[in-house]
Design a protein around this motif. Sequence first.
Motif, short mmCIF file in Angstrom:
data_model
loop_
_atom_site.label_atom_id
_atom_site.label_comp_id
_atom_site.label_asym_id
_atom_site.label_seq_id
_atom_site.Cartn_x
_atom_site.Cartn_y
_atom_site.Cartn_z
N THR A 42 -6.83 -5.94 -7.11
CA THR A 42 -7.88 -5.66 -6.12
C THR A 42 -8.31 -6.98 -5.49
O THR A 42 -8.58 -7.95 -6.20
CB THR A 42 -9.08 -4.95 -6.76
OG1 THR A 42 -8.66 -3.66 -7.22
CG2 THR A 42 -10.21 -4.76 -5.75
N ILE A 43 -8.34 -6.98 -4.16
CA ILE A 43 -8.81 -8.18 -3.45
C ILE A 43 -10.08 -7.83 -2.68
O ILE A 43 -10.32 -6.66 -2.36
CB ILE A 43 -7.74 -8.75 -2.49
CG1 ILE A 43 -7.30 -7.70 -1.48
CG2 ILE A 43 -6.56 -9.30 -3.27
CD1 ILE A 43 -6.44 -8.28 -0.36
N VAL A 44 -10.86 -8.86 -2.42
CA VAL A 44 -12.11 -8.64 -1.68
C VAL A 44 -12.20 -9.66 -0.55
O VAL A 44 -11.59 -10.73 -0.60
CB VAL A 44 -13.36 -8.78 -2.59
CG1 VAL A 44 -13.38 -7.69 -3.64
CG2 VAL A 44 -13.44 -10.16 -3.23
N ALA A 45 -12.98 -9.28 0.47
CA ALA A 45 -13.33 -10.23 1.53
C ALA A 45 -14.77 -10.64 1.27
O ALA A 45 -15.65 -9.78 1.13
CB ALA A 45 -13.21 -9.55 2.90
N GLU A 46 -14.98 -11.94 1.14
CA GLU A 46 -16.32 -12.44 0.83
C GLU A 46 -16.86 -13.26 2.00
O GLU A 46 -16.16 -14.10 2.55
CB GLU A 46 -16.25 -13.33 -0.42
CG GLU A 46 -17.60 -13.87 -0.84
CD GLU A 46 -17.49 -14.97 -1.91
OE1 GLU A 46 -16.51 -14.98 -2.67
OE2 GLU A 46 -18.39 -15.82 -1.93
N LEU A 47 -18.11 -12.97 2.35
CA LEU A 47 -18.79 -13.73 3.41
C LEU A 47 -20.21 -14.01 2.94
O LEU A 47 -20.94 -13.07 2.61
CB LEU A 47 -18.81 -12.91 4.71
CG LEU A 47 -19.50 -13.56 5.90
CD1 LEU A 47 -18.71 -14.77 6.42
CD2 LEU A 47 -19.68 -12.54 7.03
N LEU A 88 -7.06 -7.91 4.95
CA LEU A 88 -6.92 -7.41 3.58
C LEU A 88 -5.54 -6.76 3.38
O LEU A 88 -4.83 -7.05 2.41
CB LEU A 88 -8.02 -6.39 3.27
CG LEU A 88 -9.43 -6.95 3.04
CD1 LEU A 88 -10.48 -5.84 3.14
CD2 LEU A 88 -9.53 -7.67 1.69
N ILE A 89 -5.16 -5.91 4.33
CA ILE A 89 -3.88 -5.20 4.18
C ILE A 89 -2.71 -6.19 4.25
O ILE A 89 -1.77 -6.11 3.45
CB ILE A 89 -3.71 -4.11 5.27
CG1 ILE A 89 -4.83 -3.08 5.15
CG2 ILE A 89 -2.35 -3.44 5.17
CD1 ILE A 89 -4.85 -2.28 3.87
N LYS A 90 -2.79 -7.14 5.17
CA LYS A 90 -1.69 -8.12 5.27
C LYS A 90 -1.56 -8.93 4.00
O LYS A 90 -0.46 -9.27 3.56
CB LYS A 90 -1.90 -9.02 6.49
CG LYS A 90 -1.63 -8.28 7.78
CD LYS A 90 -1.45 -9.24 8.92
CE LYS A 90 -0.67 -8.53 10.04
NZ LYS A 90 -0.40 -9.38 11.17
N ASN A 91 -2.70 -9.25 3.39
CA ASN A 91 -2.69 -10.00 2.13
C ASN A 91 -2.02 -9.16 1.03
O ASN A 91 -1.20 -9.67 0.26
CB ASN A 91 -4.14 -10.35 1.77
CG ASN A 91 -4.24 -11.28 0.60
OD1 ASN A 91 -3.84 -10.91 -0.50
ND2 ASN A 91 -4.78 -12.47 0.80
N LEU A 92 -2.32 -7.87 0.99
CA LEU A 92 -1.71 -7.02 -0.05
C LEU A 92 -0.21 -6.82 0.21
O LEU A 92 0.58 -6.73 -0.74
CB LEU A 92 -2.42 -5.66 -0.12
CG LEU A 92 -3.82 -5.68 -0.74
CD1 LEU A 92 -4.37 -4.26 -0.87
CD2 LEU A 92 -3.85 -6.38 -2.09
#
Length: 133
Positions: A42-47, A88-92
């Motif tokens: 699981t990845i997250v975008a953090e800001l 996110l999708i490109k990273n996965l």
Amino acid sequence: MKIRNLKSDDIDMVINLLINSFSSRYNRPPFVENISDPKSITIVAELDDTIIGVASLYIIQKLTRKMGLIEDVAVEYEKRGQGVGKLLIKNLIKKANLQGCDKIILHSSQDNVSFYEKIGFKVNEKQMILRNN
Ligand SMILES: CC(C)(COP(=O)(O)OP(=O)(O)OC[C@H]1O[C@@H](n2cnc3c(N)ncnc32)[C@H](O)[C@@H]1OP(=O)(O)O)[C@@H](O)C(=O)NCCC(=O)NCCS
């Protein structure tokens, strides 16, 4: 904004994001084993110390091949339309390729088909489901 792997401290924010984006069905104790399982990423975008996006990849080992399953993709309502979901999708996709997946599948609502098509996915076959709860 940065994309990084899920940490245990993120769990509450991520569950809230999933509940707000999908439904209260996500209001269950999380399976934190996900965090250390390389087949369940699981990845997250953090800001600004806030989680504004999440997406998961499950590596499925089949008899002769591996495939990736993308699930639970959500971006905070106010942050949509700014490229976070695409990142996110490109990273996965990169992670699935590194793990040797020969295909990546996901389930999309009709509303989100164009979002995934812009990234390169194609509509393929029918999804079927049998729910137990
Ligand atoms: C679907 C979702 C993850 C997209 O995230 P996002 O950060 O808003 O998407 P992005 O800004 O990265 O969009 C990338 C591109 O897709 C387009 N796009 C995004 N959502 C779209 C939609 N529903 N329909 C058509 N195009 C869409 C954007 O306009 C953008 O186009 P561009 O590259 O030409 O500028 C987000 O809307 C969301 O969280 N929705 C609620 C939960 C959900 O439905 N998740 C998906 C489960 S299948």
